[in-house]
Design an enzyme around this catalytic site. Structure first.
Site, mmCIF file in Angstrom:
data_model
loop_
_atom_site.group_PDB
_atom_site.id
_atom_site.type_symbol
_atom_site.label_atom_id
_atom_site.label_comp_id
_atom_site.label_asym_id
_atom_site.label_seq_id
_atom_site.Cartn_x
_atom_site.Cartn_y
_atom_site.Cartn_z
ATOM 1 N N ARG A 65 -25.329 43.549 32.268
ATOM 2 C CA ARG A 65 -25.954 42.235 32.518
ATOM 3 C C ARG A 65 -26.983 41.851 31.690
ATOM 4 N NH1 ARG A 65 -25.443 44.817 37.745
ATOM 5 N NH2 ARG A 65 -27.529 45.588 37.827
ATOM 6 N N LYS B 235 -36.379 28.269 41.829
ATOM 7 C CA LYS B 235 -35.272 27.599 42.512
ATOM 8 C C LYS B 235 -35.050 28.248 43.765
ATOM 9 C CE LYS B 235 -30.253 28.450 42.244
ATOM 10 N NZ LYS B 235 -29.073 28.608 41.587
ATOM 11 N N LYS C 147 -32.404 19.231 42.096
ATOM 12 C CA LYS C 147 -31.056 20.055 41.454
ATOM 13 C C LYS C 147 -29.812 19.589 42.599
ATOM 14 C CE LYS C 147 -28.662 24.056 39.800
ATOM 15 N NZ LYS C 147 -28.852 25.019 39.054
HETATM 16 P P1 13P Z 1 -23.276 25.927 38.867
HETATM 17 O O1 13P Z 1 -23.660 24.956 38.041
HETATM 18 O O2 13P Z 1 -22.487 26.972 38.519
HETATM 19 O O3 13P Z 1 -23.013 25.266 40.410
HETATM 20 O O4 13P Z 1 -24.364 26.768 39.145
HETATM 21 C C1 13P Z 1 -25.730 26.061 39.260
HETATM 22 C C2 13P Z 1 -26.699 26.925 40.171
HETATM 23 O O5 13P Z 1 -27.772 27.524 40.009
HETATM 24 C C3 13P Z 1 -26.290 26.814 41.468
HETATM 25 O O6 13P Z 1 -27.308 27.072 42.210
#
Ligand code: 13P
Length: 338
Positions: A46, A137, A220
């Site tokens: 990873r 996030k 987001k």
């Molecule tokens: P994806 O762009 O693969 O949907 O992932 C973004 C993400 O951080 C989802 O929480």
């Protein structure tokens, strides 16, 4: 709350032609990605994979304003001993951190989820701030099916997002608020529009109730798209127009930036949709990307866990970062895909 510091970070996250690399796959999710390319998922593999991405100068310096990390990665060191978060900062980008505890089944509501992780979050955020995280996030998952989502699901998830956002701002960390309406399902694009509107409306009501400083947040969201199993798939222009129409009604102008998730869209669809929205333009917020799969699918399948493929995998990542950086300015063209 240091509003000025939060605003400066949020603005930098959506600097012109730049977006976010979502590299915060949990240990379980990255294992699935590695299984697909027959690479064993270990702390070292990873680390090697993510170090390869963060050392892609052409992508990081020009097009990636920040990287969302999983807890393990924020604490990991590159092969030469440099902390991975330092590699990101050295490339002129910012490290961020996923702080939610994942989506779990919502009690009493079959097929629905609620995101956990508020307990102890204040203390974790203080530690992450010390480790260099500039933003965080939290992802909420909203499924569409018959009779779903329920009011209970939307309330529980948007309330948690607002509590999280407030704690982040107290710790001088910009919260990315992510209410993801999942694209799996047989629903129409109109149904996605309706559910996305409901989720965003509730989200901003909850953020207001918790006194979250919107200028120091980033949204987001999903785009407004047809369910993957729906017979008719909305085209690029329709997705762009419906997404913008929805957001103009639901997202306050005080929000500095919207960075989309890719959610399972193909690499080129994710780029084309973002570009089409920016070509329409005239928007109160910056519109960019925070892609996981749509930035990483190409480098992953080029890398295959082989050190001999690193340069090609970095080129694949740099290409997708460049295409999305152009799309963030409405300056992409399909012919550039080569
Ligand atoms: P994806 O762009 O693969 O949907 O992932 C973004 C993400 O951080 C989802 O929480």
């Amino acid at each position: 709350m240091n509003k000025q510091a939060l605003e400066a970070i949020a603005q930098a996250m959506v600097a012109e032609g730049k977006g976010i690399l979502a590299a915060d796959e949990s240990t379980g999710t990255i294992k699935k990605r590695f299984d697909n390319i027959n690479v064993e998922s270990t702390a070292d593999s990873r680390r090697d994979y993510r170090e390869m991405l963060f050392r892609t100068e052409a992508a990081m310096r020009e097009h990636i304003s920040g990287v969302i990390l999983f807890d393990e990665t924020l604490r990991q060191k590159a092969a030469d001993g440099t902390p991975l978060a330092q590699l990101i900062a050295d490339a002129g980008s910012m490290p961020g951190i996923k702080v939610d505890g994942g989506a779990k089944d919502l009690a009493g509501h079959a097929g629905e989820m609620v995101t956990e992780g508020l307990d102890g979050l204040r203390e974790r955020l203080a530690e992450y701030h010390g480790l260099g995280a500039k933003f965080a996030k939290w992802r909420a998952v909203i499924n569409i099916a018959d009779g779903i989502p329920s009011a209970a699901c939307l309330t529980a998830n948007t309330h948690a997002l607002a509590r999280y956002a407030s704690l982040c701002q107290e710790a001088e960390i910009v919260p990315i608020v992510e209410p993801e309406v999942i694209m799996d399902g047989s629903h129409s694009v109109e149904r996605c529009y309706e559910v996305t509107s409901a989720a965003l409306t509730q989200l901003y009501a909850q953020l207001a109730e918790q006194d979250v400083h919107l200028e120091g947040t980033i949204l987001k969201p999903n785009m407004v798209v047809s369910g993957t199993a729906h017979a008719e798939q909305a085209g690029v222009q329709q997705v762009a127009e419906m997404t913008l129409d929805c957001f103009k009604k639901c997202v306050p102008e005080a929000v500095p930036g919207i960075v989309f998730l890719s959610g399972g869209q193909s690499d080129e669809d994710a780029t084309a949709h973002l570009d089409a929205m920016n070509k329409i333009g005239g928007l109160p917020w910056k519109l960019s990307f925070s892609y996981g799969r749509a930035l990483q699918a190409a480098p992953l399948k080029t890398w295959l866990g082989d050190a001999g493929n690193v340069a090609d995998a970095q080129a694949a990542f740099a290409h997708r970062a460049k295409m999305n950086g152009l799309a963030a300015q409405g300056a992409w063209d399909a012919a550039m895909e080569g």
